[in-house]
Design a protein around this motif. Structure first.
Motif, PDB file in Angstrom:
ATOM      1  N   ALA A  21     -69.258  -0.377  -1.317  1.00 17.36           N
ATOM      2  CA  ALA A  21     -68.905   0.199  -2.619  1.00 17.36           C
ATOM      3  C   ALA A  21     -68.436  -0.900  -3.566  1.00 17.36           C
ATOM      4  N   GLY A  22     -69.042  -0.928  -4.773  1.00 18.94           N
ATOM      5  CA  GLY A  22     -68.698  -1.954  -5.754  1.00 18.94           C
ATOM      6  C   GLY A  22     -69.536  -3.199  -5.655  1.00 18.94           C
ATOM      7  N   VAL A  23     -70.389  -3.264  -4.650  1.00 21.42           N
ATOM      8  CA  VAL A  23     -71.283  -4.408  -4.459  1.00 21.42           C
ATOM      9  C   VAL A  23     -72.712  -3.886  -4.468  1.00 21.42           C
ATOM     10  N   THR A  24     -73.577  -4.459  -5.263  1.00 20.69           N
ATOM     11  CA  THR A  24     -74.966  -4.000  -5.295  1.00 20.69           C
ATOM     12  C   THR A  24     -75.703  -4.460  -4.048  1.00 20.69           C
ATOM     13  N   GLY A  25     -76.801  -3.774  -3.771  1.00 23.51           N
ATOM     14  CA  GLY A  25     -77.613  -4.172  -2.637  1.00 23.51           C
ATOM     15  C   GLY A  25     -78.137  -5.583  -2.784  1.00 23.51           C
ATOM     16  N   ALA A  29     -77.292  -8.599  -0.187  1.00 21.95           N
ATOM     17  CA  ALA A  29     -78.385  -9.331   0.455  1.00 21.95           C
ATOM     18  C   ALA A  29     -78.225 -10.831   0.263  1.00 21.95           C
ATOM     19  N   ALA A  30     -77.803 -11.231  -0.936  1.00 22.82           N
ATOM     20  CA  ALA A  30     -77.604 -12.659  -1.207  1.00 22.82           C
ATOM     21  C   ALA A  30     -76.477 -13.224  -0.355  1.00 22.82           C
ATOM     22  N   GLY A  33     -77.849 -13.523   3.146  1.00 21.99           N
ATOM     23  CA  GLY A  33     -79.063 -14.308   3.329  1.00 21.99           C
ATOM     24  C   GLY A  33     -80.220 -13.462   3.811  1.00 21.99           C
ATOM     25  N   TRP A  34     -80.196 -12.181   3.468  1.00 26.06           N
ATOM     26  CA  TRP A  34     -81.252 -11.241   3.856  1.00 26.06           C
ATOM     27  C   TRP A  34     -82.112 -10.928   2.641  1.00 26.06           C
ATOM     28  N   THR A  35     -83.208 -10.238   2.888  1.00 23.20           N
ATOM     29  CA  THR A  35     -83.979  -9.663   1.796  1.00 23.20           C
ATOM     30  C   THR A  35     -83.306  -8.366   1.363  1.00 23.20           C
ATOM     31  N   GLN A  36     -83.512  -7.988   0.129  1.00 22.69           N
ATOM     32  CA  GLN A  36     -82.935  -6.733  -0.346  1.00 22.69           C
ATOM     33  C   GLN A  36     -83.550  -5.548   0.385  1.00 22.69           C
ATOM     34  N   ASP A  53     -75.975  -7.971  12.936  1.00 22.85           N
ATOM     35  CA  ASP A  53     -76.080  -7.445  11.576  1.00 22.85           C
ATOM     36  C   ASP A  53     -74.816  -6.693  11.174  1.00 22.85           C
ATOM     37  N   LEU A  54     -74.311  -5.873  12.093  1.00 22.75           N
ATOM     38  CA  LEU A  54     -73.132  -5.054  11.788  1.00 22.75           C
ATOM     39  C   LEU A  54     -71.901  -5.915  11.539  1.00 22.75           C
ATOM     40  N   LYS A  55     -71.715  -6.929  12.358  1.00 25.20           N
ATOM     41  CA  LYS A  55     -70.556  -7.806  12.191  1.00 25.20           C
ATOM     42  C   LYS A  55     -70.649  -8.574  10.870  1.00 25.20           C
ATOM     43  N   ALA A  56     -71.858  -9.047  10.563  1.00 23.80           N
ATOM     44  CA  ALA A  56     -72.051  -9.775   9.307  1.00 23.80           C
ATOM     45  C   ALA A  56     -71.813  -8.863   8.109  1.00 23.80           C
ATOM     46  N   TRP A  57     -72.271  -7.628   8.211  1.00 23.46           N
ATOM     47  CA  TRP A  57     -72.098  -6.646   7.134  1.00 23.46           C
ATOM     48  C   TRP A  57     -70.607  -6.386   6.872  1.00 23.46           C
ATOM     49  N   ALA A  58     -69.872  -6.185   7.977  1.00 19.33           N
ATOM     50  CA  ALA A  58     -68.442  -5.919   7.828  1.00 19.33           C
ATOM     51  C   ALA A  58     -67.722  -7.089   7.146  1.00 19.33           C
TER      52      ALA A  58
END
Length: 278
Positions: A21-25, A29-30, A33-36, A53-58
Motif C-alpha cells: 500500500a502506497g507503493v506502485t507495482g 518491481a524496481a 529488480g523484477w519485471t512489473q 520472493d516472499l522474504k524479498a517482498w516483505a
C-alpha cells in the motif's frame, strides 16, 4: 489446477498487495529488480511466489516481520499441491524418502496406474529409465542412482507382513515404451513373480474393458486418510474426507473392470510376447 489451490494462491497474492500500500507495482518491481509483470502475476494469483520472493517482498515493502506469515501461507498452499519444480530442487531421492514415511504409516494401500508399471513394482533398470525421463522433463538434479536405490528400499515393504498392497494398472502400462525392450521384458517377468506374493493383489484393466470412469491420472490411497495424485506439474496431497472419497470411488470403479489371477497373467504374458517380436 484445483479451485481450492487457486483460491489460496489468489488469497496470498491479495495479502501481498496489501503490504505494498502506497507503493506502485512499478516502484516495487524496481526495488526488487523484477519485471512489473512478475509483480502483477504474483498479486493476481497467476504465479506462485517462492520463499525467497516472499522474504524479498516483505523487506521491500517495509514489513520484514511479516515474512514468516507469508511463508506459512505458502507452506499451507504447498502442503496440498506440491509442484515438481519445488520437490525436485534436490533431486528425486528426497521425494522417494518422503513417500516411504507414508507407506510405513499405512496398512492398506491402493494404487491406480495408467501409463507405466507402478513404482513399487519396478525393476532397478526400469526405474532408472523412468527417473532419467523425468529428470530430463523437469531439468532437475541428476541423482538417478540414489533415487533408484531409495525406490528399491521401499520395495522391501512388499515382503513384510502387516500391509496389503492392492494395485491396479491399465493394460497400456504393460506396453509403454518408457525403457529399452530388454528392460521392459525383464519388468514384465517381474510382474509375473509379483502375482504370487500374498501381500499384493495385482489387477489389470484390459483395453477391452467397459469402465465406469475414464482411466485418467495415476494415484495412491493410503488407508482412508490420504490420496496422492500425480500430474505433470505437481502432486496433489489430499487429506480432506470429500476428496479422498472421490478417489476411493474412482478406484472402486476401475477395480470393478480389472481382471486378476490367471487372466491377469495372460495379459502380462501377451505383452511379454509382443516385446520379443523382431
Amino acid at each position: 489446477m484445483s479451485t481450492d489451490y487457486q483460491k489460496a494462491r489468489e488469497a496470498l497474492g491479495a495479502r501481498m498487495r496489501e503490504l505494498r500500500a502506497g507503493v506502485t507495482g512499478r516502484e516495487l518491481a524496481a526495488r526488487l529488480g523484477w519485471t512489473q509483470s512478475k509483480v502483477s502475476k504474483i498479486e493476481t494469483g497467476r504465479q506462485t511466489a517462492t520463499v525467497e520472493d516472499l522474504k524479498a517482498w516483505a523487506e521491500a515493502t517495509g514489513h520484514p516481520a511479516v515474512a514468516g506469515e507469508l511463508v506459512a501461507r505458502l507452506e499451507g498452499l504447498e502442503s496440498h499441491t506440491r509442484s515438481w519444480r519445488r520437490q525436485l530442487r534436490a533431486g528425486h531421492r528426497p521425494v522417494q524418502d518422503a513417500l516411504l514415511v507414508e507407506y510405513e504409516r499405512s496398512t492398506v494401500l491402493r494404487a491406480w496406474q495408467s501409463s507405466m508399471v507402478v513404482g513399487l513394482l519396478q525393476t532397478p533398470d526400469y526405474a532408472r529409465s523412468v527417473f532419467t525421463r523425468f529428470t530430463e522433463l523437469h531439468q532437475s538434479p541428476r541423482d538417478i542412482d540414489d533415487a533408484v536405490r531409495a525406490r528399491m528400499r521401499r520395495q522391501e515393504l512388499l515382503y513384510q507382513p502387516g500391509r496389503v498392497f492392492h494395485i491396479i494398472m491399465w493394460e497400456a502400462a504393460l506396453h509403454a515404451g518408457v525403457c529399452p525392450p530388454a528392460v521392459l521384458a525383464a519388468q514384465l517377468d517381474r510382474l509375473v513373480g509379483i502375482l504370487g506374493l500374498d501381500t499384493v493383489r495385482l489387477g489389470i484393466v484390459p483395453y477391452s474393458a467397459q469402465v465406469a470412469v475414464p482411466p485418467g491420472n495415476s494415484f495412491w490411497l493410503y488407508d482412508d486418510r490420504l490420496a496422492i495424485v500425480e500430474d505433470w506439474h505437481a502432486e496433489l496431497w489430499l487429506d480432506d474426507p470429500d476428496s479422498v472419497n472421490v478417489y476411493q470411488r474412482v478406484w472402486d470403479a476401475l477395480n470393478a473392470a480389472a481382471v486378476y489371477g490367471s487372466t491377469a497373467y495372460r495379459l502380462i504374458s501377451r505383452a511379454r510376447a509382443q516385446v520379443e517380436r523382431p
